[in-house]
Design a protein around this motif. Structure first.
Motif, short mmCIF file in Angstrom:
data_model
loop_
_atom_site.label_atom_id
_atom_site.label_comp_id
_atom_site.label_asym_id
_atom_site.label_seq_id
_atom_site.Cartn_x
_atom_site.Cartn_y
_atom_site.Cartn_z
N PRO A 95 0.82 -1.22 0.00
CA PRO A 95 0.00 0.00 0.00
C PRO A 95 0.85 1.27 0.00
N ARG A 96 0.52 2.18 -0.91
CA ARG A 96 1.30 3.42 -1.04
C ARG A 96 1.22 4.27 0.21
N VAL A 97 0.11 4.18 0.93
CA VAL A 97 -0.01 5.00 2.14
C VAL A 97 1.07 4.63 3.14
N THR A 102 5.88 5.93 6.52
CA THR A 102 7.25 5.67 6.98
C THR A 102 8.24 6.72 6.49
N ALA A 103 7.81 7.58 5.56
CA ALA A 103 8.68 8.69 5.13
C ALA A 103 8.50 9.93 6.00
N LEU A 107 9.36 9.10 11.92
CA LEU A 107 10.04 7.81 11.81
C LEU A 107 11.36 7.93 11.04
N ALA A 108 11.29 8.62 9.90
CA ALA A 108 12.46 8.65 9.02
C ALA A 108 13.63 9.43 9.62
N GLU A 109 13.37 10.36 10.51
CA GLU A 109 14.43 11.22 11.01
C GLU A 109 14.79 10.96 12.47
N VAL A 343 9.81 -1.39 7.92
CA VAL A 343 9.06 -2.55 7.43
C VAL A 343 8.11 -3.07 8.51
N VAL A 344 8.53 -3.01 9.76
CA VAL A 344 7.65 -3.40 10.87
C VAL A 344 6.42 -2.50 10.89
#
Length: 512
Positions: A95-97, A102-103, A107-109, A343-344
């Motif tokens: 799913p694109r959402v 996650t971006a 989370l990403a930073e 991924v989790v």
């Protein structure tokens, strides 16, 4: 044919590598000069011995040139974007959402080494998803450090070693039992951990006999590492007796759940007696899969193996979340920090979106689709299935053989793979080595694909099989509609013909 076949031709660009594009001085973004204080801090932190003597040889392009270059590459590599019934890997829509979530900077930073009080949201998601897997498996704890299914198998091999060492039995328990149809990583990782491997052959019912297992079990048995159902869609109904036989001898039992998709919510590894199990989040749980990068082999175990788990473990205390690093018997890290947390998060999102009933429905759809596909595939002349004497319905995968087609036409499964992609569908997965079924293909529809998609894929295979009889040279020389023709693999083992860095490429090209 029951429908028109897809008309397809891949984009073909004579695209150089990015380092051959652009011109010196061209830029897509001009970064401001660092402030003097910042430069001084960097100079103080960076030892002179690791500083560059010259700027790196980076490509120099405008923003549009970069975008166009990677668009061209993407147009030529749209594999997995067609109809993909990729067996043993449970390919699903990602799913694109989840990519957007996650971006996000939350989370990403963040960094896993920052104070725990600043990581509460991330830790909560990890803890909640662990609870979901505990419910699905019956296991006591899970870790997400292993970077894939083979990593999880190796984690178990190391835990097996630590467990028997703690009981003073490691020197005697030197053997791990697996089966010829279990993923080869079980045998490979057991051997890498120092065990001797006993591989059981298949019996007449499509799985090794209980008698053959009992003949292999002894006081030297350290563990059983097995997958069930296997890649032929056959479930071993005697699996509880298998576990009991290994436990009676003092060994551990590991369940490779690579093929969990068709039995979600219906099988709990711990209730079958297993001491540990593994799920692949990048397959069964709709995480993206590609190139060994975004992969997680979630490893779970029963209470008696928890002391040996890699640390840290995520703990909840009075509504707050923290990391438990205390593990004097732990085997140590198998990967950095907590594993691939994005991924989790994606797997957690997918499970929460479906819920328990959705997971059960997905499993049902997978089994129904597989058996529908089997009925149609066996109508194609020359296509047979493994163990044709077994009339019972298969679960989520069935392995088929194109041996008869090869005998009649000289066209083998690799030729058929190459020709199928000319129709815009993705080629079938064959089988793990060694091939137990000659000229195998192992398609797996899963719950993703519609009846129309499955019909189209089968119609393409039927058309290629017919072409193998009518025009074998066209099949043998395929693909004809792809970005590139057949790859010449003659130089794969010659290091003088390939290079892994741009510098090596320039040196070898100059020498040539």
């Amino acid at each position: 044919m029951t429908r028109d076949l897809p008309r397809y031709h891949a984009a073909v660009w004579d695209e150089p590598v990015v380092l051959e594009l652009g011109r010196p001085g061209r830029r897509g973004f001009l970064a401001p000069e660092p402030e003097p204080d910042v430069r001084a801090d960097v100079d103080a932190l960076l030892p002179p011995g690791v500083r560059r003597e010259a700027p790196p040889a980076l490509p120099e392009l405008s923003e549009f040139e970069v975008q166009r270059h990677y668009l061209h590459l993407a147009q030529m590599t749209l594999g997995m974007m067609g109809i993909n019934l990729f067996g043993t890997c449970t390919m699903k829509y990602n799913p694109r959402v989840n990519e957007r979530v996650t971006a996000r900077p939350e989370l990403a930073e963040v960094h896993p080494g920052q104070p725990e009080e600043t990581l509460q949201g991330v830790l909560e998601v990890v803890h909640r998803f662990e609870r979901i897997l505990r419910e699905l498996s019956g296991m006591e704890r899970f870790v997400f450090q292993p970077g894939g299914g083979a990593d999880a198998a190796y984690t178990h091999a190391c835990i097996t070693r630590a467990y028997h060492a703690s009981r003073g039995e490691l020197e005697r328990r030197t053997e791990v039992i697996t089966t010829i149809q279990t993923h080869p990583c079980s045998a490979a990782t057991a051997a890498a951990a120092g065990f001797d491997v006993i591989t059981l052959p298949l019996g007449p019912d499509g799985y090794p006999t209980l008698e053959s297992l009992k003949a292999a079990v002894s006081d030297r048995t350290a563990a059983l590492m097995v997958g069930n159902p296997d890649d032929m869609g056959i479930y071993n109904p005697e699996i509880k007796q298998w576990v009991e036989a290994v436990h009676e001898a003092g060994g551990l039992c590991f369940y490779d759940h690579a093929n969990f998709n068709g039995v979600m919510t219906r099988i709990r590894a711990r209730e079958l007696g297993f001491d540990a199990c593994m799920y692949m989040l990048h397959k069964t749980f709709a995480g993206p899969k590609g190139g060994g990068g975004p992969a997680v082999g979630a490893y779970g175990c029963a209470e008696h193996l928890v002391p040996f788990l890699p640390r840290p473990l995520v703990e909840e205390r009075d509504g707050r979340y923290g990391l438990d690093h205390d593990g004097p018997q732990s085997i140590g890290r198998v990967r950095e920090y907590w594993g691939n947390v994005p991924v989790v998060v994606k797997a957690y999102s997918w499970v929460r979106a479906l819920g328990a009933e959705g997971l059960r429905q997905a499993a049902d759809l997978s089994v129904i689709a597989n058996n529908y596909m089997e009925t149609r595939l066996l109508e194609i002349p020359g296509v047979t299935k493994s163990h044709p004497q077994i009339a019972a319905h298969r679960l989520e995968m069935t392995r088929y053989s194109l041996e008869q087609v090869t005998e009649e036409t000289g066209i083998d499964v690799h030729d058929i793979q190459n020709r199928m992609v000319d129709y815009g569908v993705d080629a079938p997965w064959l089988a793990h080595e060694p091939w137990l079924i000659p000229q195998p293909i192992t398609p797996e529809p899963g719950e993703l694909w519609s009846k129309e998609d499955i019909d189209t894929w089968i119609d393409v295979l039927a058309a290629v099989v017919q072409e193998a009889h009518d025009d074998p040279e066209r099949v043998r020389t395929a693909p004809h509609n792809q970005a590139i023709h057949q790859v010449d693999a003659s130089g794969v083992d010659d290091p003088d013909q390939w290079a892994t860095t741009w510098r090596a490429h320039l040196r070898k090209r100059a020498a040539a």
